[in-house]
Write a protein that holds these residues in place. Structure first.
Motif, PDB file in Angstrom:
ATOM      1  N   MET A   1     -39.816  47.723  -1.725  1.00 56.13           N
ATOM      2  CA  MET A   1     -38.916  48.821  -1.456  1.00 56.13           C
ATOM      3  C   MET A   1     -37.555  48.464  -2.036  1.00 56.13           C
ATOM      4  O   MET A   1     -37.098  47.328  -1.931  1.00 56.13           O
ATOM      5  CB  MET A   1     -38.808  49.095   0.037  1.00 56.13           C
ATOM      6  N   TRP A   2     -36.912  49.457  -2.615  1.00 56.60           N
ATOM      7  CA  TRP A   2     -35.565  49.334  -3.162  1.00 56.60           C
ATOM      8  C   TRP A   2     -34.676  50.345  -2.453  1.00 56.60           C
ATOM      9  O   TRP A   2     -35.116  51.454  -2.153  1.00 56.60           O
ATOM     10  CB  TRP A   2     -35.583  49.635  -4.658  1.00 56.60           C
ATOM     11  N   VAL A   3     -33.442  49.955  -2.206  1.00 60.33           N
ATOM     12  CA  VAL A   3     -32.490  50.879  -1.599  1.00 60.33           C
ATOM     13  C   VAL A   3     -31.291  51.052  -2.517  1.00 60.33           C
ATOM     14  O   VAL A   3     -30.851  50.121  -3.187  1.00 60.33           O
ATOM     15  CB  VAL A   3     -32.033  50.431  -0.188  1.00 60.33           C
ATOM     16  N   LEU A   4     -30.777  52.258  -2.556  1.00 64.92           N
ATOM     17  CA  LEU A   4     -29.576  52.598  -3.318  1.00 64.92           C
ATOM     18  C   LEU A   4     -28.441  52.661  -2.318  1.00 64.92           C
ATOM     19  O   LEU A   4     -28.535  53.378  -1.311  1.00 64.92           O
ATOM     20  CB  LEU A   4     -29.762  53.944  -4.018  1.00 64.92           C
ATOM     21  N   THR A   5     -27.386  51.904  -2.581  1.00 73.05           N
ATOM     22  CA  THR A   5     -26.275  51.861  -1.643  1.00 73.05           C
ATOM     23  C   THR A   5     -24.979  52.266  -2.328  1.00 73.05           C
ATOM     24  O   THR A   5     -24.830  52.146  -3.538  1.00 73.05           O
ATOM     25  CB  THR A   5     -26.095  50.450  -1.044  1.00 73.05           C
ATOM     26  N   SER A   6     -24.072  52.726  -1.514  1.00 70.79           N
ATOM     27  CA  SER A   6     -22.692  52.938  -1.910  1.00 70.79           C
ATOM     28  C   SER A   6     -21.870  52.216  -0.856  1.00 70.79           C
ATOM     29  O   SER A   6     -21.828  52.645   0.297  1.00 70.79           O
ATOM     30  CB  SER A   6     -22.356  54.429  -1.952  1.00 70.79           C
ATOM     31  N   GLY A   7     -21.281  51.101  -1.238  1.00 68.91           N
ATOM     32  CA  GLY A   7     -20.648  50.243  -0.243  1.00 68.91           C
ATOM     33  C   GLY A   7     -21.720  49.718   0.686  1.00 68.91           C
ATOM     34  O   GLY A   7     -22.737  49.195   0.244  1.00 68.91           O
ATOM     35  N   LYS A   8     -21.530  49.908   1.981  1.00 66.29           N
ATOM     36  CA  LYS A   8     -22.523  49.450   2.956  1.00 66.29           C
ATOM     37  C   LYS A   8     -23.457  50.562   3.392  1.00 66.29           C
ATOM     38  O   LYS A   8     -24.295  50.372   4.262  1.00 66.29           O
ATOM     39  CB  LYS A   8     -21.807  48.865   4.175  1.00 66.29           C
ATOM     40  N   ARG A   9     -23.325  51.734   2.799  1.00 66.87           N
ATOM     41  CA  ARG A   9     -24.138  52.882   3.206  1.00 66.87           C
ATOM     42  C   ARG A   9     -25.368  53.038   2.309  1.00 66.87           C
ATOM     43  O   ARG A   9     -25.259  53.034   1.084  1.00 66.87           O
ATOM     44  CB  ARG A   9     -23.300  54.148   3.133  1.00 66.87           C
ATOM     45  N   LEU A 126     -28.709  49.057  -6.585  1.00 63.35           N
ATOM     46  CA  LEU A 126     -30.072  49.074  -6.056  1.00 63.35           C
ATOM     47  C   LEU A 126     -30.442  47.655  -5.688  1.00 63.35           C
ATOM     48  O   LEU A 126     -30.280  46.745  -6.496  1.00 63.35           O
ATOM     49  CB  LEU A 126     -31.063  49.608  -7.098  1.00 63.35           C
ATOM     50  N   VAL A 127     -30.911  47.445  -4.477  1.00 60.32           N
ATOM     51  CA  VAL A 127     -31.313  46.117  -4.040  1.00 60.32           C
ATOM     52  C   VAL A 127     -32.698  46.171  -3.424  1.00 60.32           C
ATOM     53  O   VAL A 127     -33.083  47.176  -2.846  1.00 60.32           O
ATOM     54  CB  VAL A 127     -30.296  45.521  -3.029  1.00 60.32           C
ATOM     55  N   SER A 128     -33.434  45.097  -3.597  1.00 59.86           N
ATOM     56  CA  SER A 128     -34.781  45.061  -3.002  1.00 59.86           C
ATOM     57  C   SER A 128     -34.745  44.282  -1.718  1.00 59.86           C
ATOM     58  O   SER A 128     -33.805  43.614  -1.399  1.00 59.86           O
ATOM     59  CB  SER A 128     -35.778  44.429  -3.963  1.00 59.86           C
TER      60      SER A 128
END
Length: 128
Positions: A1-9, A126-128
């Motif tokens: 799973m990868w998440v797209l963040t803006s700052g900590k959101r 993007l972080v896994s």
């Protein structure tokens, strides 16, 4: 799973897999080296920034960097199928699966330097 963040959101996420479903693709298609993108979701409050498109384009670039031929995805929602088409995905097959018609889509992998620049500039992550 990868998440797209803006700052900590967290503003979006997706799952990227090497394996596609065994059903729905021809033997030749199943033999192609591709990434399969699924369970993508985004925060509606960020709709104006098109995080779903950014995630899809990132996957297309990632696949090209890895030497793969395609990124594939599927949906049972007609509106999502149309939205994915705006990201460059083409409808390949319509498959009846249990009680749903599944739209299987693909986009040829290609380098997208503008996406890479967005991540390098820190405007997306993007972080896994």
């Amino acid at each position: 799973m990868w998440v797209l963040t803006s700052g900590k959101r967290v503003i979006g996420c997706t799952t990227v897999a090497d394996d596609k479903p065994a059903w729905g693709w021809t033997p030749d298609e199943a033999a192609q080296d591709c990434l399969y993108l699924f369970t993508t979701c985004t925060d509606p409050a960020w709709r104006h920034s098109k995080p779903g498109s950014l995630i899809a384009w990132w996957a297309v670039d990632k696949a090209a960097r890895e030497g793969r031929k395609f990124v594939r995805r599927g949906t049972i929602e007609v509106d999502l199928m149309r939205y994915y088409a705006t990201q460059g995905f083409e409808l390949v097959h319509e498959v009846q699966r249990k009680n749903n018609l599944v739209y299987l889509m693909a986009r040829r992998a290609q380098r997208l330097p503008e996406v890479e620049r967005m991540f390098a500039a820190g405007t997306a992550e993007l972080v896994s």
